[in-house]
Design an enzyme around this catalytic site. Structure first.
Site, PDB file in Angstrom:
ATOM      1  N   GLU A  16     -10.257   2.243  -1.129  1.00  0.00           N
ATOM      2  CA  GLU A  16      -9.543   0.966  -1.159  1.00  0.00           C
ATOM      3  C   GLU A  16     -10.450  -0.122  -0.596  1.00  0.00           C
ATOM      4  O   GLU A  16     -11.551   0.140  -0.136  1.00  0.00           O
ATOM      5  CB  GLU A  16      -8.270   1.045  -0.300  1.00  0.00           C
ATOM      6  N   ASN A 147       0.321  -5.132  -0.388  1.00  0.00           N
ATOM      7  CA  ASN A 147      -0.843  -4.952  -1.249  1.00  0.00           C
ATOM      8  C   ASN A 147      -1.177  -6.279  -1.926  1.00  0.00           C
ATOM      9  O   ASN A 147      -0.509  -7.300  -1.728  1.00  0.00           O
ATOM     10  CB  ASN A 147      -0.556  -3.880  -2.320  1.00  0.00           C
ATOM     11  N   ASP A 196      -1.106  -3.066  -7.454  1.00  0.00           N
ATOM     12  CA  ASP A 196      -1.763  -2.613  -6.222  1.00  0.00           C
ATOM     13  C   ASP A 196      -2.737  -3.705  -5.778  1.00  0.00           C
ATOM     14  O   ASP A 196      -2.427  -4.883  -5.835  1.00  0.00           O
ATOM     15  CB  ASP A 196      -2.449  -1.272  -6.489  1.00  0.00           C
TER      16      ASP A 196
END
Length: 290
Positions: A16, A147, A196
């Site tokens: 991420e 997010n 996301d």
């Protein structure tokens, strides 16, 4: 049309927060579950891994060098080798149930970090900010999984997504970068994937990784779909712009919670992909301490 390609021979658990360092011409990212921050230098193929004592939800590069790191229990300053040097604040959520997740910096060089409510039974997460003087402040609540943080280049808008609730929000910012009331930018259904991590381009368009959607997508300032690119894996997690001209899109993906047969069928799950695009992205500011 160009297709996403693996950056190099790497697969992580939950990569991420991809972050491009312009001075280094290198890509940084976190592997949340493994508690790691990675650096890859495309020109030399050098890959470095820094390990931390807890999950690393997100981080930002600091103007003074090193990182500001949001781990499960607290946000810390760390030096260039990953040594924790100063605790900024505790996680104001419930750390056993809500770890830090997505985050980044705004135009003023302040650090935002949101949490993810693990039980998923109600909107128990939040978005907070660390100001330049290291003062923490909760910015938004009523979130299940923070997010999609991204800021428009003109400084007028902050975008966020709530992945479990399948929604992207847009929040106006005043001249000092203080947020107003958020509004719904776009909602999604199960067939489209869930929004996301994200990034902005210089034309004011929002690029979103669509978790469970096998793709990334670009949306206009009005929320209309403009482009989409399919991936050979089910779950992209975030995008960022980089490269010398800021026209390379880096895409992180995950293999978290996947059965072994899916990993064997889609072995690039957890890889990082690159995609050349025609429009430059907005650069991520460094975190500035005063």
């Amino acid at each position: 049309m160009a297709q996403p390609q693996p950056l190099f021979d790497y697969t992580g658990h939950l990569p991420e927060c991809p972050t491009w360092s312009e001075p280094e011409q290198a890509l940084w990212w976190a592997d949340i579950i493994e508690g790691e921050i990675h650096r890859y230098h495309p020109a030399t193929g050098t890959h470095r891994v820094l390990r931390f004592p807890e999950e690393v939800g997100c981080f930002a590069l600091r103007e003074k060098g090193g990182f500001i790191v949001a781990m499960r229990s607290a946000i810390w300053l760390a030096d260039k080798n990953g040594l924790l040097t100063h605790k900024v604040c505790d996680n104001p959520s419930n750390p056993p149930l809500a770890r830090f997740n997505d985050g980044g910096t705004d135009r003023q060089g302040r650090f935002y970090a949101g949490t993810f409510w693990g039980p998923a039974d109600y909107n128990g997460a939040m978005l907070m900010r660390i100001d330049n003087n290291l003062t923490p402040k909760v910015i938004q609540c009523d979130i299940k999984g923070a997010n999609g943080l991204a800021f428009s280049e003109d400084g007028q808008w902050m975008y966020t997504s709530d992945t479990p609730n399948d929604v992207i929000y847009r929040t106006p910012l005043d001249a000092q970068g203080e947020p107003g009331k958020r509004d719904v930018f776009r909602t999604f259904n199960n067939e489209q994937g869930s929004p996301d991590g994200a990034a902005m381009d210089v034309e004011g368009c929002y690029w979103s990784a669509l978790f469970d959607g096998w793709r990334i997508a670009r949306f206009s300032p009005d929320g209309e779909p403009l482009e989409e690119y399919r991936l050979p894996v089910r779950c992209p997690t975030m995008v960022c712009f980089g490269g010398e001209d800021m026209k390379t899109l880096f895409i992180t993906t995950t293999r978290e919670n996947m059965e072994q047969d899916e990993i064997e069928q889609y072995p690039l799950s957890g890889a990082i992909f690159t995609l050349p695009v025609s429009v430059a992205g907005v650069k991520k500011p460094l975190f500035i301490e005063r």
